[in-house]
Design an enzyme around this catalytic site. Structure first.
Site, PDB file in Angstrom:
ATOM      1  N   SER A 155       0.831  -1.202   0.000  1.00  0.00           N
ATOM      2  CA  SER A 155       0.000   0.000   0.000  1.00  0.00           C
ATOM      3  C   SER A 155       0.863   1.248   0.000  1.00  0.00           C
ATOM      4  O   SER A 155       1.979   1.251   0.534  1.00  0.00           O
ATOM      5  CB  SER A 155      -0.903   0.010   1.241  1.00  0.00           C
ATOM      6  OG  SER A 155      -1.536   1.264   1.407  1.00  0.00           O
ATOM      7  N   TYR A 207      -2.312  -0.137  10.049  1.00  0.00           N
ATOM      8  CA  TYR A 207      -2.482  -0.690   8.707  1.00  0.00           C
ATOM      9  C   TYR A 207      -1.178  -0.578   7.918  1.00  0.00           C
ATOM     10  O   TYR A 207      -0.701  -1.552   7.321  1.00  0.00           O
ATOM     11  CB  TYR A 207      -3.606   0.049   7.976  1.00  0.00           C
ATOM     12  CG  TYR A 207      -3.713  -0.299   6.515  1.00  0.00           C
ATOM     13  CD1 TYR A 207      -4.103  -1.576   6.114  1.00  0.00           C
ATOM     14  CD2 TYR A 207      -3.426   0.642   5.531  1.00  0.00           C
ATOM     15  CE1 TYR A 207      -4.198  -1.897   4.768  1.00  0.00           C
ATOM     16  CE2 TYR A 207      -3.520   0.324   4.190  1.00  0.00           C
ATOM     17  CZ  TYR A 207      -3.910  -0.951   3.807  1.00  0.00           C
ATOM     18  OH  TYR A 207      -4.001  -1.265   2.472  1.00  0.00           O
TER      19      TYR A 207
END
Length: 362
Positions: A145, A170
């Site tokens: 990501s 995350y």
């Protein structure tokens, strides 16, 4: 590079997160390559967002005879091991993950289970895929990501940049995935490619993403909050561009070779997949509103100004995301290029059909 349809003939491809936004679109693209391309999809179909969207994606994939779907949890090691033993995939694309920056503050356990334990299970299954003399996994492609860039201030973001300052759990789990993949590539000579995706959007996307959430709130007459007083910039990347990038990467695993010490050099690569053109959040909202009106999701006289609120930055957010895609273009001859208005227009048209097929806002 060989044509994708030819490259994947007589291959079995495992896609985790197959009911997800990227996973379902990738599976569909691969299945269109012909009946000898077998796609095995794994997903737990959780209720993190509207399950109806996930079920609709799966229903579309179920039309293909060469698609096999397994409903299960990536953190279930016995299940993952059994999948590899039964189907013996040559290519694995790990897209299953607990997504979302803000949700990781509320429910950290979900991120440890899916993003860390689940990915470890995939790595272990890849490692053991050739234990019995079989050829084993040829290429593991996995989703990272843009969030790993954290509080980096240098833009555009390059995969050569240090990413040691995550600002969310995350992001930390995604960076951990990259480190684990590198270790397994080194130890077991498994070709691994990580892809740092930048703000993926499009039809049937994730309802927790800003463009989707804004649409829901505007349609309900609620106020939308625009963080950092509208000064955020995002490298919005259309879903078809993401899928094209993944398909090209899948065809070219990192080369296996030995170093001067006679030991394997890790067959490991990292790439950004982004639009390479960050958009200001206020401009993005303006285009979204215009396309929602055009599609008939909102009435022509909708008072947008009355439904906007400029607010400070949220914990875990960053002011800008901007991808350096030069390595992707160099190695695969591809650069995402879908204009934001084109992508948002397709989203607005899908939204009208999916949610308002029997009603009208006119």
């Amino acid at each position: 590079m060989a044509d994708a349809k030819e490259r994947f003939q007589n291959k079995t491809i495992l896609i985790t997160g197959a009911a997800g936004f990227i996973g379902a679109n990738l599976a569909k693209r691969l299945l269109q390559g012909g009946p000898t391309v077998r796609v095995v999809g794994l997903d737990n179909v959780n209720d993190y967002y509207d399950v109806r969207i996930k079920e609709a994606r799966l229903a579309e994939l179920a039309r293909y005879e060469n698609f096999v779907f397994v409903r299960g949890n990536l953190a279930d090691k016995a299940l993952v091991t059994g999948l590899f033993e039964q189907y013996r995939p040559q290519i694995v694309v790990n897209l299953a993950a607990q997504a979302g920056v803000r949700y990781s503050i509320l429910n950290p356990d979900a991120y440890v289970e899916s993003n860390l334990i689940g990915f470890y299970n995939i790595l272990e299954a890849c490692r053991h895929s050739c234990d019995d003399g079989a050829a084993g996994v040829e290429h593991l492609v996995y989703a990272s990501s843009s969030s790993v860039y954290g509080s980096n201030t240098k833009v555009p973001y390059s995969t050569d940049d240090k990413v040691d300052n995550p600002v969310s759990l995350y992001a930390a789990t995604k960076k951990s995935d990259e480190l684990m993949a590198h270790a397994y590539a080194k130890l077991y000579n498994i070709p691994c490619t990580g892809l740092r995706f930048f703000t993926v959007y499009g039809p049937a996307g994730r309802p927790d993403m800003a463009y989707f959430g804004f649409t829901d709130k505007l349609r309900a007459g609620k106020t939308i909050q625009i963080f950092n007083y509208g000064h955020c910039q995002r490298d919005f990347t259309y879903i078809d561009d993401i899928v094209e990038g993944v398909v090209r990467v899948m065809q070219k695993p990192p080369e296996k070779k030995n170093g001067p010490d006679g030991l394997p050099v890790p067959p490991y690569k990292l790439y950004n997949i982004g639009n390479n053109q960050p958009e200001n959040l206020l401009d993005f909202v303006t285009i979204l509103q215009e396309e929602l009106v055009r599609a008939g999701v909102l009435p022509a006289d909708y008072d947008f100004e009355a439904h906007k609120e400029l607010v400070p930055m949220q914990p875990g957010d960053v002011p800008v995301t901007y991808a350096d895609t030069a390595p992707l273009e160099r190695d695969f001859g591809f650069k995402p290029s879908t204009p934001l208005r084109t992508g948002l227009r397709r989203f607005a048209e899908w939204y009208k059909q999916f949610y308002l097929a029997d009603t009208s806002c006119q």
